[in-house]
Design a protein around this motif. Structure first.
Motif, PDB file in Angstrom:
ATOM      1  N   GLY A  57       0.832  -1.201   0.000  1.00  0.00           N
ATOM      2  CA  GLY A  57       0.000   0.000   0.000  1.00  0.00           C
ATOM      3  C   GLY A  57       0.865   1.249   0.000  1.00  0.00           C
ATOM      4  O   GLY A  57       2.076   1.194   0.195  1.00  0.00           O
ATOM      5  N   ASP A  58       0.237   2.381  -0.205  1.00  0.00           N
ATOM      6  CA  ASP A  58       0.963   3.639  -0.313  1.00  0.00           C
ATOM      7  C   ASP A  58       1.849   3.928   0.896  1.00  0.00           C
ATOM      8  O   ASP A  58       2.954   4.427   0.757  1.00  0.00           O
ATOM      9  N   GLY A  59       1.386   3.620   2.096  1.00  0.00           N
ATOM     10  CA  GLY A  59       2.153   3.913   3.301  1.00  0.00           C
ATOM     11  C   GLY A  59       3.459   3.149   3.367  1.00  0.00           C
ATOM     12  O   GLY A  59       4.485   3.689   3.771  1.00  0.00           O
ATOM     13  N   ASP A  60       3.433   1.885   2.961  1.00  0.00           N
ATOM     14  CA  ASP A  60       4.631   1.049   3.015  1.00  0.00           C
ATOM     15  C   ASP A  60       5.478   1.146   1.757  1.00  0.00           C
ATOM     16  O   ASP A  60       6.652   0.793   1.773  1.00  0.00           O
ATOM     17  N   ARG A  61       4.893   1.597   0.686  1.00  0.00           N
ATOM     18  CA  ARG A  61       5.597   1.606  -0.605  1.00  0.00           C
ATOM     19  C   ARG A  61       6.894   2.411  -0.527  1.00  0.00           C
ATOM     20  O   ARG A  61       7.948   1.931  -0.923  1.00  0.00           O
ATOM     21  N   GLN A  62       6.824   3.639  -0.006  1.00  0.00           N
ATOM     22  CA  GLN A  62       8.014   4.485   0.025  1.00  0.00           C
ATOM     23  C   GLN A  62       9.095   3.887   0.915  1.00  0.00           C
ATOM     24  O   GLN A  62      10.275   3.928   0.582  1.00  0.00           O
ATOM     25  N   GLU A  63       8.701   3.298   2.033  1.00  0.00           N
ATOM     26  CA  GLU A  63       9.676   2.652   2.920  1.00  0.00           C
ATOM     27  C   GLU A  63      10.397   1.513   2.193  1.00  0.00           C
ATOM     28  O   GLU A  63      11.616   1.366   2.300  1.00  0.00           O
ATOM     29  N   ASN A  64       9.669   0.734   1.426  1.00  0.00           N
ATOM     30  CA  ASN A  64      10.270  -0.374   0.685  1.00  0.00           C
ATOM     31  C   ASN A  64      11.160   0.117  -0.450  1.00  0.00           C
ATOM     32  O   ASN A  64      12.208  -0.465  -0.713  1.00  0.00           O
TER      33      ASN A  64
END
Length: 82
Positions: A57-64
């Protein structure tokens, strides 16, 4: 494939990626010899973070995405130190 099937595939892929990243982070990367073996595992870890970013999802995407870039940088620096 309906929406429920796609969600199941995404959940399965996410689980596989997380298991692989944990294995790499906790066992393979720390125990790898410096140079090509460590670079190989860091590349693989970065690849799995990228796969995870594609299905998260958008929240985890940038972290990954950030984790993938970090592993690429570690690999690059490791190759320069040989």
């Amino acid at each position: 494939m309906g929406p429920h099937g796609a969600l199941e595939v995404e959940a399965e892929l996410q689980g596989i990626c997380e298991e692989t990243i944990t294995l790499l982070k906790d066992d393979l990367v720390p125990k790898a010899e410096t140079g090509e073996p460590k670079a190989f595992y860091l590349k693989m870890q970065g690849d799995y973070f990228r796969y995870l970013a594609e299905v998260s999802g958008d929240g985890d995407r940038q972290e990954n995405v950030d984790n993938s870039a970090k592993r690429s940088e570690e690999r690059r620096v490791g190759k320069e130190c040989r």
